[in-house]
Enzyme design. Structure first.
Site, short mmCIF file in Angstrom:
data_model
loop_
_atom_site.label_atom_id
_atom_site.label_comp_id
_atom_site.label_asym_id
_atom_site.label_seq_id
_atom_site.Cartn_x
_atom_site.Cartn_y
_atom_site.Cartn_z
N HIS A 26 0.84 -1.20 0.00
CA HIS A 26 0.00 0.00 0.00
C HIS A 26 0.87 1.24 0.00
O HIS A 26 2.04 1.21 0.35
CB HIS A 26 -0.96 0.01 1.20
CG HIS A 26 -0.30 0.29 2.51
ND1 HIS A 26 -0.18 1.57 3.00
CD2 HIS A 26 0.25 -0.52 3.44
CE1 HIS A 26 0.43 1.53 4.18
NE2 HIS A 26 0.71 0.27 4.47
N CYS A 27 0.26 2.35 -0.45
CA CYS A 27 0.91 3.65 -0.37
C CYS A 27 0.03 4.52 0.53
O CYS A 27 -0.68 3.99 1.39
CB CYS A 27 1.11 4.25 -1.76
SG CYS A 27 -0.43 4.55 -2.63
N ALA A 28 0.01 5.80 0.34
CA ALA A 28 -0.72 6.69 1.24
C ALA A 28 -2.23 6.51 1.18
O ALA A 28 -2.91 6.66 2.19
CB ALA A 28 -0.37 8.14 0.92
#
Length: 192
Positions: A26-28
């Site tokens: 995942h990212c932000a």
């Protein structure tokens, strides 16, 4: 039972089950899935899930927008499925399996040039500013430039040439550094 347990169950059904997930990170704001068979993903079903804000495919990764609570969603997903946590770089590498040859080539070139783009932009801005003060006639009815009327700005004009051109002169070194960094060879640059 976690906050997103029902959504995770629906998501797993929508992407073709846990066995269809090669890796997830995942990212932000997004979950990044690399799927064994991307065609098994039912996008309409996934986008109807309450916590899902949207989805798209990019760089061989099926990305699902969750929003600010993506890290909570991700941690519950890992806990409930028993999947191994992975980084964005691992997901990028795994995602290349879903790309054709041209897409993989472009992906590699983008990873090589992305770290040196700021230097290229700065060099261009410096040379652009230099052209404004040295080539556009603002003074004495449009017959003289700032460098013609001011010794200080003439010196700045000459100095900016050095900095602006140095960035482009050493561009091959920057590209070589970026390639070596990408291939993990930066540790071997020290001569014995």
């Amino acid at each position: 039972m976690g906050k997103f347990s029902n959504d995770i169950r629906e998501l797993l059904e929508g992407i073709g089950g846990k066995e269809n997930i090669v890796t997830v990170s995942h990212c932000a704001t997004r979950l990044r899935f690399v799927l064994a068979d991307p065609k098994k993903a039912d996008i309409e079903k996934i986008e109807k899930i309450k916590s899902v804000k949207g989805s798209f495919t990019q760089a061989g990764q099926f990305q699902i927008i969750i929003g600010n609570e993506v890290s909570v969603f991700y941690n519950e997903l890992i806990k409930e499925t028993g999947l191994k946590e992975s980084s964005k770089d691992e997901a990028k590498k795994a995602g290349r399996q879903n790309m054709n040859l041209l897409q993989r080539l472009i992906s590699h070139l983008a990873e090589i040039f992305a770290p040196i783009i700021p230097a290229i932009v700065v060099g261009g801005l410096i040379l652009g500013f230099r052209n404004v003060i040295g080539d556009i006639a603002f003074y004495e009815d449009g017959t003289k430039t700032l460098t013609d009327v001011s010794q200080f700005w003439a010196g700045v004009h000459h100095f900016l040439w050095l900095i602006g051109e140095a960035i482009f002169f050493f561009l091959p070194v920057g590209i070589t550094w970026s390639i070596a960094k990408k291939w993990g060879q930066h540790k071997f640059w020290v001569l014995s």
